[in-house]
Design an enzyme around this catalytic site. Sequence first.
Site, PDB file in Angstrom:
ATOM      1  N   ASP A  36       0.822  -1.212   0.000  1.00 39.73           N
ATOM      2  CA  ASP A  36       0.000   0.000   0.000  1.00 39.73           C
ATOM      3  C   ASP A  36       0.856   1.261   0.000  1.00 39.73           C
ATOM      4  O   ASP A  36       2.066   1.213   0.233  1.00 39.73           O
ATOM      5  CB  ASP A  36      -0.876   0.013   1.262  1.00 39.73           C
ATOM      6  CG  ASP A  36      -2.031  -0.967   1.144  1.00 39.73           C
ATOM      7  OD1 ASP A  36      -2.367  -1.342   0.017  1.00 39.73           O
ATOM      8  OD2 ASP A  36      -2.588  -1.334   2.201  1.00 39.73           O
ATOM      9  N   LYS A  57      -3.153   3.973  -3.055  1.00 44.32           N
ATOM     10  CA  LYS A  57      -3.688   5.173  -3.704  1.00 44.32           C
ATOM     11  C   LYS A  57      -2.542   5.961  -4.315  1.00 44.32           C
ATOM     12  O   LYS A  57      -1.491   6.116  -3.699  1.00 44.32           O
ATOM     13  CB  LYS A  57      -4.320   6.071  -2.637  1.00 44.32           C
ATOM     14  CG  LYS A  57      -5.799   5.948  -2.517  1.00 44.32           C
ATOM     15  CD  LYS A  57      -6.280   7.024  -1.556  1.00 44.32           C
ATOM     16  CE  LYS A  57      -7.710   6.837  -1.164  1.00 44.32           C
ATOM     17  NZ  LYS A  57      -8.115   7.760  -0.093  1.00 44.32           N
ATOM     18  N   MET A 170      -7.459   9.174   9.804  1.00 45.52           N
ATOM     19  CA  MET A 170      -8.279   9.549   8.637  1.00 45.52           C
ATOM     20  C   MET A 170      -9.269  10.658   8.997  1.00 45.52           C
ATOM     21  O   MET A 170     -10.416  10.642   8.545  1.00 45.52           O
ATOM     22  CB  MET A 170      -9.023   8.314   8.095  1.00 45.52           C
ATOM     23  CG  MET A 170      -8.077   7.261   7.556  1.00 45.52           C
ATOM     24  SD  MET A 170      -8.912   5.736   7.138  1.00 45.52           S
ATOM     25  CE  MET A 170      -9.059   4.963   8.732  1.00 45.52           C
TER      26      MET A 170
HETATM   27  C1  LIG Z   1      -6.279   3.329   6.388  1.00 47.70           C
HETATM   28  S1  LIG Z   1      -5.591   3.915   7.898  1.00 47.70           S
HETATM   29  C2  LIG Z   1      -4.400   2.660   8.164  1.00 47.70           C
HETATM   30  C3  LIG Z   1      -3.861   2.615   9.581  1.00 47.70           C
HETATM   31  C4  LIG Z   1      -2.809   1.556   9.771  1.00 47.70           C
HETATM   32  N1  LIG Z   1      -3.362   0.236   9.582  1.00 47.70           N
HETATM   33  C5  LIG Z   1      -2.094   1.637  11.107  1.00 47.70           C
HETATM   34  O1  LIG Z   1      -2.260   0.737  11.960  1.00 47.70           O
HETATM   35  O2  LIG Z   1      -1.342   2.583  11.294  1.00 47.70           O
HETATM   36  C6  LIG Z   1      -4.631   5.257   7.293  1.00 47.70           C
HETATM   37  C7  LIG Z   1      -4.546   6.400   8.305  1.00 47.70           C
HETATM   38  O3  LIG Z   1      -3.618   6.074   9.333  1.00 47.70           O
HETATM   39  C8  LIG Z   1      -2.950   7.249   9.747  1.00 47.70           C
HETATM   40  N2  LIG Z   1      -1.503   7.081   9.489  1.00 47.70           N
HETATM   41  C9  LIG Z   1      -0.890   5.987   9.022  1.00 47.70           C
HETATM   42  N3  LIG Z   1       0.455   6.166   8.971  1.00 47.70           N
HETATM   43  C10 LIG Z   1       0.674   7.413   9.422  1.00 47.70           C
HETATM   44  C11 LIG Z   1       1.845   8.189   9.642  1.00 47.70           C
HETATM   45  N4  LIG Z   1       3.068   7.708   9.389  1.00 47.70           N
HETATM   46  N5  LIG Z   1       1.703   9.444  10.148  1.00 47.70           N
HETATM   47  C12 LIG Z   1       0.491   9.932  10.433  1.00 47.70           C
HETATM   48  N6  LIG Z   1      -0.652   9.250  10.255  1.00 47.70           N
HETATM   49  C13 LIG Z   1      -0.573   8.004   9.770  1.00 47.70           C
HETATM   50  C14 LIG Z   1      -3.542   8.404   8.957  1.00 47.70           C
HETATM   51  O4  LIG Z   1      -4.610   8.930   9.692  1.00 47.70           O
HETATM   52  C15 LIG Z   1      -4.018   7.691   7.721  1.00 47.70           C
HETATM   53  O5  LIG Z   1      -5.010   8.433   7.057  1.00 47.70           O
END
Ligand SMILES: C[S@@+](CC[C@H](N)C(=O)[O-])C[C@H]1O[C@@H](n2cnc3c(N)ncnc32)[C@H](O)[C@@H]1O
Length: 259
Positions: A36, A57, A170
């Site tokens: 991803d 995406k 998100m």
């Molecule tokens: C579809 S969710 C996936 C979350 C993921 N499975 C996790 O456990 O971190 C995606 C959201 O996670 C958050 N996110 C993931 N990685 C991030 C990062 N390095 N910094 C800030 N937000 C992050 C954001 O809010 C992003 O829109």
Amino acid sequence: MKTARLTVVGAGPGDPDLITLKAIKILALADVILYDALVNPVLLEHAPTAEKIFVGKRKGCYVYQQEQINDLIVSRALSHGHVVRLKGGDPFIFGRGSEELDFVKEYGIETAMVPGISSALAVPAYQGIPLTKRGSAESFWVITGTTKRHTLSTDVALAAQSNATVAILMGMSKLSEIVSAFAKAGKEKIPVAIIQNGTREDEKTGFGTIDTIEKVVEENQLTSPAIIVIGKVVENRSVLSKNITHLQEQPSYKEVRYA
Ligand SMILES: C[S@@+](CC[C@H](N)C(=O)[O-])C[C@H]1O[C@@H](n2cnc3c(N)ncnc32)[C@H](O)[C@@H]1O
């Protein structure tokens, strides 16, 4: 004939050192990796021979719809053997990992799961923000800002009434609604941190309170992917004296390869 297999693997939050040893071992055994947008591409170096397919995406648009990803997992597992589905953070935290495992069941594909370090925990931690702290927070909520129906989760208003730390993923496109929910609960002065690209070299942050955070976001031009952390722990955070260090350039790191 290779055994058709799917392993759903957590890639961690972005810093390529925040991946588990088990995940690194599994990557080295992959025939195909479907990854991803939130996966740090440096991690693909752990799988020099595997076919790598980006299914995230790009410029805000999905390259593959979820149904197409499901089909790709099945077809590649049947034709190539071991498919690793590499997902940002932890695949079971807003990651649709369990949906993909459920989908392949009827095709007789072997399945396994390797948890990852979720951004919900690691991103605040890299800013010295503990989600719980004695005297500040006895619990925490991890909530999606955007539901399946593209609306703000009703859990946000419930969480706003509690004393818990609230970490919203998100949620950037719903920031005004989040601010309103907390203001309605009388929490205008509650501290807020927004961390974009947390644990990565291009990490950006903004700090404020419920009544100032929208201005902070505008001034710092903060956008997705970001985590919104709301609660007393934000002002009680520990000051970390070191910047993030990436270890992959060190020889010992490069030697970590598993056949
Ligand atoms: C579809 S969710 C996936 C979350 C993921 N499975 C996790 O456990 O971190 C995606 C959201 O996670 C958050 N996110 C993931 N990685 C991030 C990062 N390095 N910094 C800030 N937000 C992050 C954001 O809010 C992003 O829109």
